[in-house]
Design an enzyme around this catalytic site. Sequence first.
Site, short mmCIF file in Angstrom:
data_model
loop_
_atom_site.label_atom_id
_atom_site.label_comp_id
_atom_site.label_asym_id
_atom_site.label_seq_id
_atom_site.Cartn_x
_atom_site.Cartn_y
_atom_site.Cartn_z
CB CYS A 153 21.27 9.45 -21.75
SG CYS A 153 21.68 7.94 -22.63
CG ASN A 187 23.41 -0.67 -18.84
OD1 ASN A 187 22.78 -1.57 -19.39
ND2 ASN A 187 23.09 0.60 -18.99
#
Length: 450
Positions: free
Chosen positions: A44, A302
């Site tokens: 990102c 995650n």
Amino acid sequence: MTKRLCVIGGDAAGMSAASQVRRSSKETEVVVFEMGSDVSYAACGIPYFIAGLVPGIDDLVARSASAFREQGIDLRLRSEVKAIDASSRRLEVWDHESSSSYEEPFDYLMIGTGARALMPPGFELAYPAHNLNDARQLDELIQSNRPKRVVVAGGGYIGLEMAEAFRIRGLETHMVEMQDHVMATLDTEMAVHVEDALEKAGVELHLGAGISQVLSEGGRVTGVVAGEREIPCDLVVAGLGSRPRSEIASEAGIEIGESGAIAVDHAQQTSVDGVYAAGDCAEVFHLVRQRWVNIHLGTIANKAGRVAGLNIAGGRARLPGVVGTAMSRICETEVARTGLSEREASTDGRDYVSAAVTTSTRAHYYPGAGEMHLKMLADPDTKEILGTQIVGLEGAAKRIDVIATAITAGMTVSQVVDLDLSYAPPFSSVWDPVQVVARRLSSVMDSSSE
């Protein structure tokens, strides 16, 4: 007895699982296979590296390969798993360094193969912005070829952020989007505010026509054909979305969900005992839509990787689900959304009531106050919030977290109105913007019930 965990994929989900197992179960042997040269990196952050806001690409690496090895993880880079034999519990691995193949046994398997950038036929000369190697190549090309005009194909999150990056670097920037509006995850009246922000930033929009051809001469890009228009450019960057890398699981007989991603349960367990999956390659349960979906976000990867690791180590962890919370930015304008849009609600056959407001990011008299647009959806029967979208200047986007929390908790619109949220002129009006839109929606629902 020592158990052996093999992990396929060394980014968010894979390394989260591997690290969690190593912390929770010292006796378990952990081997990670990563087909590339990078692990545990922030994809990102790529647009901000391209923009020059992040000085070095190594700054995007959360933890180095050596750090994981010091932790006791057998990390093998440029090692591509070609096949999974679920019955014999063995992997076929191709070592790109030695150009040789070998087999590796496992007791537990964690699949974190991620997703691949969507690159349609004819886009061979276009550049994705999917991983660190893509970022390196793109940055090197910009420095060596000095392009002046770039076309960004796709008006989603990556497209927006890459367009901002190119404007910061001074390139003439065009965005081509096949749909009538950018940001398909937003409703039309919210997407137009994003389009205004792009145009103010100097991005030229071409909506309602996809790229049918990338033009070139001597192996170098000269332009694209979008609809009936030819747009001259020196560089094409594809932000057309991504698809889950689930083929290796499918070939091994592991169940694939309706979304095309690997089917898992709330413990991240697949249809094969002892085989787990998480991240962009796997499905996740959507709490509002009440079905399994495939969402490509590092936050989800995650969390899901951690749950898989805890369970592999003998725990009983669960990922209850997600509500699709995401945000982005185009120069000074922030964009955020959570839950359902009108299009998604309609697709799911859900009844809804909506309301939209325009308010201020701070007290209207405080310096730096900027415009902020909010739209909220709710169930007309239960009054529970179904989704919210926000577009505004600095301070707008993170307010989406209040709504994400409210949706997860099953709060009603009136309960959000009654929340004891903080107030000070530099941060908000006395009624926080999320409560302003909730009040408006409450009034709409009251009127419709009369």
